[in-house]
Design an enzyme around this catalytic site. Structure first.
Site, PDB file in Angstrom:
ATOM      1  CB  SER A 108      -0.908   0.082   1.215  1.00 45.77           C
ATOM      2  OG  SER A 108      -0.263   0.075   2.435  1.00 45.77           O
ATOM      3  CG  ASN A 109       0.663   5.798  -1.529  1.00 49.51           C
ATOM      4  OD1 ASN A 109       0.885   6.868  -0.614  1.00 49.51           O
ATOM      5  ND2 ASN A 109       1.228   5.999  -2.523  1.00 49.51           N
ATOM      6  CB  SER A 110       4.404   5.915   1.956  1.00 46.99           C
ATOM      7  OG  SER A 110       4.068   7.183   0.898  1.00 46.99           O
TER       8      SER A 110
END
Length: 344
Positions: A108-110
């Site tokens: 997943s995105n940061s």
């Protein structure tokens, strides 16, 4: 971006609206209600996400996916605290908050991990499969482990179109687990959400009828300039109840006279920009079919590039092509990939 969007941005800047409540600028709030329902229909989202539906759902324009994810995490946290204290009155609020835990994929995105930091709630990044997909059985194992240890599961943030490979988490199996354990399910579709509008990509919409919230960035696929992230909620009251702080200077005589929301309760800041104007002008100028064709063009370009890579013996694909994204590398050591990246 596109010139209609830039025109809308210029007009909004000229008007100088600070639209934290309906009375600040009725057009700002009401046009946002209209365009969010347009978008929900355009993307073929479940009807309960529309303001026009009988239920408590609706859409709002946030600045970025990071804001949308943070809103979902904070609202889910407050709902979980209130619910757990009601069933366990012997625990103090600080004891409950110290047990909260959230989940996402290690792909997943940061911004999801950052949301956990800002919400003071650990987010477990669960291992995705070899195909980079997070599935319900992995989530179930983590939740059961945490429940056994006395922790309180709060929210799972799934991704449709991961940053690394544009992989799609299995929303159907994740939603089944979240329903069972009463865990909020948010879907970050910041990039891939634009493909919801295409019938040939209808598989991406599977399971969305069971999620609590989702977000999609219009500044990625919809020719609207940054910043403009659409967010939909199945039950907006859960966010409003979590964020509502009313002072005397925020009240006005028209409160409660219509179904028009005060969007300041749906977001982090009070003030808000007239973002709906650039969305409205873009849709009115380019049309729904024009925007669909734009997405299809990006997908076709990716297919062309994929074929070029496959025909060149120096390179290899490292993940299946997905929408407009092709993940490739030169064969050999990582140092060669680094050199190519620097040259590009």
């Amino acid at each position: 971006t596109s010139y209609p969007s830039i025109v809308g941005e210029m007009l909004a800047s000229g008007f100088g609206v600070i639209g934290f409540s309906w009375i600040c600028s009725p057009a700002c709030t009401e046009l946002e209600v209209v365009v969010m329902d347009w978008l929900a229909k355009f993307l073929k989202l479940p009807a309960h996400f529309q303001h026009a539906s009988d239920g408590p759902g609706g859409g709002v324009i946030q600045g970025s996916a990071s804001e949308a994810v943070l809103v979902a995490v904070l609202a889910a946290r407050e709902q979980a605290v209130a619910s757990y204290r009601e069933s366990h009155p012997e625990l103090s609020e600080s004891e409950v908050r110290g047990r909260l835990v959230a989940y996402s994929s290690d792909q997943s995105n940061s911004c999801i991990e950052k949301a956990g930091v800002l919400a003071a709630m650990p987010i477990r990044l669960l291992p995705a499969g070899e195909d980079f997909v997070l599935r319900g059985d992995t989530l179930r194992g983590a939740i059961e482990e945490d429940v056994a240890a006395g922790r309180i599961p709060v929210i799972c943030v799934a991704t449709l179109g991961t940053t690394g490979t544009c992989a799609y988490d299995d929303i159907e199996s994740l939603s089944a687990v979240c329903d069972e354990f009463k865990v909020w399910l948010h879907v970050d579709a910041a990039y891939a959400g634009g493909a919801f509008a295409l019938e040939e990509c209808s598989d991406l919409r599977k399971g969305l009828d069971r999620v609590d919230s989702l977000n999609f960035n219009l500044h990625k696929f919809m020719l609207v300039n940054f910043d403009c992230s659409a967010m939909w909620l199945r039950d907006a009251n859960k966010v409003v109840d979590s964020f509502n702080v009313d002072r005397i200077y925020l009240k006005h005589k028209h409160e409660g006279q219509s179904q028009i929301p005060d969007f300041r309760h749906w977001q982090i800041p009070l003030g808000r920009r007239f973002r709906a104007l650039k969305v409205w002008i873009t849709f009115r100028t380019l049309g729904a079919e024009g925007l669909r064709n734009h997405v299809r063009k990006h997908i076709e370009l990716a297919k062309q590039f994929e074929q070029l890579v496959l025909k060149d013996s120096r390179f290899e694909l490292v993940a299946p092509r997905a929408l407009g994204l092709v993940c490739f590398r030169p064969k050999g050591d990582n140092e060669i990939t680094t050199q190519l990246l620097q040259r590009l």
